[in-house]
Design an enzyme around this catalytic site. Structure first.
Site, short mmCIF file in Angstrom:
data_model
loop_
_atom_site.label_atom_id
_atom_site.label_comp_id
_atom_site.label_asym_id
_atom_site.label_seq_id
_atom_site.Cartn_x
_atom_site.Cartn_y
_atom_site.Cartn_z
N PRO A 210 0.81 -1.22 0.00
CA PRO A 210 0.00 0.00 0.00
C PRO A 210 0.85 1.28 0.00
O PRO A 210 1.84 1.38 0.72
CB PRO A 210 -0.80 -0.10 1.29
N PHE A 211 0.43 2.21 -0.83
CA PHE A 211 1.01 3.56 -0.85
C PHE A 211 -0.10 4.53 -0.48
O PHE A 211 -1.18 4.49 -1.05
CB PHE A 211 1.53 3.91 -2.25
#
Length: 61
Positions: free
Chosen positions: A2-3
């Protein structure tokens, strides 16, 4: 992996940004079932005069 990208008007302290990144990491880890080591938080300090919702400049309060 995840970013998370967060855009804020500049002016937050380093301590506030660290706390925000840690809290966001905790939530993303819990909800997305992702290991904390895989989560990347980007905090972008936006100078005043760079945000134009509906074509009008948004100023800090």
């Amino acid at each position: 992996m995840p970013f998370v990208k967060i855009d804020l008007f500049e002016g937050r302290s380093e301590e506030q940004k660290i706390e925000l990144a840690r809290e966001v990491t905790e939530v993303v880890s819990r909800v997305a079932k992702a290991p904390k080591e895989a989560i990347h938080v980007f905090i972008n300090d936006m100078p005043e005069g760079t945000y134009y919702p509906h074509g009008e400049m948004k100023k800090k309060n």
